[in-house]
Design a protein around this motif. Structure first.
Motif, PDB file in Angstrom:
ATOM      1  N   GLU A 126     -10.525   1.490   2.657  1.00 24.09           N
ATOM      2  CA  GLU A 126     -11.657   1.267   3.541  1.00 24.09           C
ATOM      3  C   GLU A 126     -12.981   1.576   2.851  1.00 24.09           C
ATOM      4  N   TYR A 156       0.839  -1.210   0.000  1.00 21.15           N
ATOM      5  CA  TYR A 156       0.000   0.000   0.000  1.00 21.15           C
ATOM      6  C   TYR A 156       0.871   1.256   0.000  1.00 21.15           C
ATOM      7  N   HIS A 160      -2.235   7.866   4.122  1.00 24.20           N
ATOM      8  CA  HIS A 160      -3.537   8.059   4.771  1.00 24.20           C
ATOM      9  C   HIS A 160      -4.658   8.091   3.736  1.00 24.20           C
ATOM     10  N   ASP A 205      -5.277   4.634   2.528  1.00 23.92           N
ATOM     11  CA  ASP A 205      -6.043   3.895   3.534  1.00 23.92           C
ATOM     12  C   ASP A 205      -7.528   4.225   3.423  1.00 23.92           C
TER      13      ASP A 205
END
Length: 217
Positions: free
Chosen positions: A191, A172, A184, A187
């Motif tokens: 999600e 990632y 970030h 991420d």
């Protein structure tokens, strides 16, 4: 009550592992090990001498003919034989590769014998085995070659690019660097897409994207 044993074969290039696994499974009185082979080519050579197995436990990394090639050969020549991939590590890339090749599930090599017996019985009866990374819904769609229903639409270009890069072996962090985005932000993409596709892992996310033809690899 069903009392028939499940006929299996074990394909793995580590002799001691094969023999130890065969011994453990035979002791369960629910599994009949027909034969073992040290790679795909050896399996193909031995296959005609035995009844077709219900399930083949397939190592992924092998010399001469690896798990991907062997699974594709089996699905082309003996589509009724189920393949349960054996993996040393819980990594996304090889799992995705084996599922795309035609495997119906995977187990970690360090799993307990009782869990492996249950997985073998499950894949023999249902053609797939559900675990924490790959849901039954996704595996059924792979087996039936059908697209998922209610696929999320309207993904933006960055989300589509993220999906494409998820199919690689990049981390990632490396994906974030390639897309010039912060970890970030990546991420958040991950999600959000987990929720849209109703999956809980990178493997499930990639399979969902592939089945909806959002990406090609």
């Amino acid at each position: 009550m069903q009392t028939d044993k499940v006929n299996i074969a074990i394909v793995d290039d580590h002799t001691l592992f094969r023999q130890g696994l065969a011994h453990l499974l035979t002791e369960s009185n629910e599994i009949n090990v027909l034969f073992d082979a040290d790679n795909g080519a050896d399996m193909i050579k031995k296959l005609p001498a035995y009844p077709l197995p219900d399930v083949i436990l397939m190592d992924i990394t092998m010399p001469v003919m690896n798990g991907y090639e062997t699974t594709k050969w089996l699905k082309a020549n003996h589509p009724g034989v189920n393949v349960l991939a054996l993996s040393m590590f819980e990594e996304d890339t090889p799992i995705i590769g084996m599922l795309k090749s035609g495997a119906g599930g995977y187990m970690l090599k360090q799993s307990k014998a009782a869990d492996l017996v249950n997985a073998i019985k499950g894949i023999a009866s249902q053609s797939f085995y559900i675990n924490e990374l790959v849901s039954g819904k996704l595996l059924r769609n792979i087996q039936n070659n059908q697209p998922l229903k209610n696929a999320p639409i309207g993904l933006n270009p960055n989300e589509l690019k993220f999906l494409e890069l998820c199919c690689s072996d990049l981390t990632y962090k490396q994906i974030a660097d390639m897309m010039n985005l912060s970890p970030h932000t990546i991420d958040n993409y991950r999600e959000a897409l987990f929720q849209k596709f109703e999956v809980k892992s990178r493997t499930g996310l990639v399979i969902s994207a592939l089945k909806n033809e959002l990406i090609k690899i």
